[in-house]
Design an enzyme around this catalytic site. Structure first.
Site, PDB file in Angstrom:
ATOM      1  N   GLY A  19       0.608 -15.818  -2.370  1.00  0.00           N
ATOM      2  CA  GLY A  19       0.754 -14.387  -1.580  1.00  0.00           C
ATOM      3  C   GLY A  19      -0.508 -13.756  -1.372  1.00  0.00           C
TER       4      GLY A  19
ATOM      5  CG  ASP B 159      -8.970  -8.406   8.417  1.00  0.00           C
ATOM      6  OD1 ASP B 159      -7.947  -7.593   8.416  1.00  0.00           O
ATOM      7  OD2 ASP B 159      -9.659  -8.525   7.248  1.00  0.00           O
TER       8      ASP B 159
ATOM      9  CE  LYS C 261     -10.651  -5.503   6.507  1.00  0.00           C
ATOM     10  NZ  LYS C 261     -10.193  -6.559   5.737  1.00  0.00           N
TER      11      LYS C 261
ATOM     12  CB  VAL D 102     -13.602  -0.371   6.665  1.00  0.00           C
ATOM     13  CG1 VAL D 102     -14.787  -1.478   6.569  1.00  0.00           C
ATOM     14  CG2 VAL D 102     -13.355  -0.235   8.240  1.00  0.00           C
TER      15      VAL D 102
ATOM     16  CE  LYS E 114      -6.938  -4.988   8.399  1.00  0.00           C
ATOM     17  NZ  LYS E 114      -6.372  -4.727   7.140  1.00  0.00           N
TER      18      LYS E 114
ATOM     19  CB  VAL F 297      -1.043   0.097   1.200  1.00  0.00           C
ATOM     20  CG1 VAL F 297      -1.844   1.212   1.123  1.00  0.00           C
ATOM     21  CG2 VAL F 297      -1.958  -1.213   1.253  1.00  0.00           C
TER      22      VAL F 297
HETATM   23  N1  HSE Z   1      -6.285  -9.298   4.850  1.00  0.00           N
HETATM   24  C1  HSE Z   1      -7.337  -8.553   4.327  1.00  0.00           C
HETATM   25  C2  HSE Z   1      -8.092  -9.423   3.551  1.00  0.00           C
HETATM   26  C3  HSE Z   1      -6.984  -7.508   3.472  1.00  0.00           C
HETATM   27  O1  HSE Z   1      -8.010 -10.648   3.282  1.00  0.00           O
HETATM   28  O2  HSE Z   1      -9.305  -8.973   3.229  1.00  0.00           O
HETATM   29  C4  HSE Z   1      -6.687  -6.007   4.170  1.00  0.00           C
HETATM   30  O3  HSE Z   1      -7.641  -5.874   5.092  1.00  0.00           O
END
Ligand code: HSE
Length: 423
Positions: free
Chosen positions: A183, A197, A201, A128, A101, A14
């Protein structure tokens, strides 16, 4: 418009995407100047030239540097250097733009207070759903609505895994290994596949919509590790896709927040979102239901979101960190974890012996759980067989009680898998 001097912390996918945008001929290049950069390894191979920027070994020194107006934090992690540098930047009256996040979900309240005390902002569109402008939609476009629910696919890695399992019939572990090789999944994919994760969000979106304060601990989390090819195949047969759904629903003064695998009716736009794409559905009054679909990760989409925050800061449109439709709303209680009333999918793994189906239907009947469909595929070579049923609408805690009773019987070789249905 004001020109902003940027300290860029993190030069991964990013960060490099942002450098590319800042050095290109788009609008961003006219309003920002990258003054200093910091990352773990100065000499890592990168698709962009960073030699013209001042290098900082110490992220905190960059955060405190008097020549910057904004710290762009792109190293991630709830704690550690990311939080340390963000705090230093805010205390030194610099805005913070972040894609982090985990930090906002777990420390957002503290960081927002420090930002307010110092008269600066924290912007986090990139935190998010990557390139989807869902934070801006809630903070601004829907600011005067009453949000009823937010639900969506907010983790691309787990959605990629479920999509591939569906297409190929392969097991979870094998598809996860592929995603890591390609990856797509992190070396440590725990947060992605465990629902953490997506939970981070959801905590941010819920703060904007309902409470004004991220509360990650209030979100009930389940991941995709238990999903088997038989679940995806059966769901498809029944007219559903299995998605890891992050959901916040306000009802009767209670807020129910969860991340869990869910069967979503195939005609719902969320069921159509395959691979690493994200989707968010917002239901609100008076606007109705809105659907947002797009790339949830990657250099271009995420840098686009960071750049939008920088453009906003340059325009000088300041507002409190988690302000939006939450302002003036009632204070919600957290809904009891297992009080969801819905149709459910249940998969049992049982020994293939006479009478098992009778025991299941008898136990559910005694608990007043009504069965809508019941399937058993002929067993393969193993002794254990998958039995799948869906229920009519019932309370999850009643269903759990019934399943608990069944779990004591010898034929039941594994804990049953329960997923709600979303029609
Ligand atoms: N690791 C996150 C996903 C991407 O797989 O959506 C970044 O938020």
């Amino acid at each position: 418009m004001k020109s902003l001097r940027i300290g860029l912390l993190g030069l991964g996918t990013v960060g490099a995407g942002l450098v590319q945008m800042a050095s290109g001929d788009g609008p961003l290049s006219t309003i920002i100047e990258i003054v200093g950069v910091s990352a773990r390894n100065r000499n890592a191979a990168r698709p962009v030239d960073i030699s013209k920027y001042e290098w900082f070994d110490d992220p905190c020194a960059l955060a405190a540097n008097p020549n910057i107006d904004v710290l762009v934090e792109l190293i991630g992690g709830a704690n550690g250097k990311a939080k340390e540098a963000a705090l230093i930047a805010l205390q030194n009256k610099k805005h913070v733009v972040t894609a982090n996040k985990a930090m906002l979900a777990e420390h957002g309240v503290e960081l927002a207070q420090i930002a307010a005390q110092n008269g600066v902002e924290i912007r986090y569109e990139a935190a998010v759903a990557g390139g989807i402008p869902i934070v801006k939609a809630l903070r601004e476009g829907l600011a005067a609505n009453k949000i009823n629910s937010i639900m969506g696919v907010m983790n691309g890695t787990s959605n990629y895994i479920l999509t591939e399992m569906q297409k190929s019939g392969r097991e979870f572990a094998s598809v996860l290994a592929d995603a890591q090789r390609l990856g797509l999944a992190e070396a440590d994919p725990t947060l992605d596949i465990s629902g953490g994760d997506a939970g981070h969000k959801l905590a941010i979106l819920s703060a904007l919509a309902f409470s004004g304060a991220p509360d990650y601990a209030a979100i009930s989390l389940e991941g995709i590790e238990e999903i088997e090819p038989v679940d995806l195949e059966t769901a498809q047969f029944l007219g559903y896709a299995i998605k890891l759904i992050a959901s916040a629903q306000a009802h009767d003064g209670k807020l129910r927040q969860s991340v869990r695998p869910t069967l979503v009716k195939l005609n719902n736009p969320i069921a159509q979102v395959d691979g690493a794409t994200n989707a968010v559905l917002v239901n609100a009054d008076p606007v109705g239901t809105l659907t947002f679909i797009g790339s949830g990760a990657g250099a271009g989409p995420t840098a686009s979101a960071v750049a939008a925050d920088l453009m906003d800061l340059a325009h000088g449109d300041a507002r409190p960190v988690f302000s939006g439709p939450c302002i003036g709303r009632e204070v919600f209680e957290t809904a009891d974890k297992n009080s969801l009333a819905a149709k459910f999918y249940v998969r049992f793994r049982v020994a293939d012996k006479p009478g098992v189906i009778a025991k299941i239907s008898d136990t559910l009947a005694r608990h007043q759980v009504s069965i809508e469909s019941f399937l058993q595929k002929p067993p393969p070579s193993t002794q254990n067989v998958a039995i799948v049923l869906t229920t009519q609408i019932c309370n999850e805690d009643v269903l759990i009680d019934a399943l608990h009773e069944l779990s004591g019987l010898d034929e039941f070789v594994d804990k049953p898998l329960i997923m709600p249905l979303h029609d």
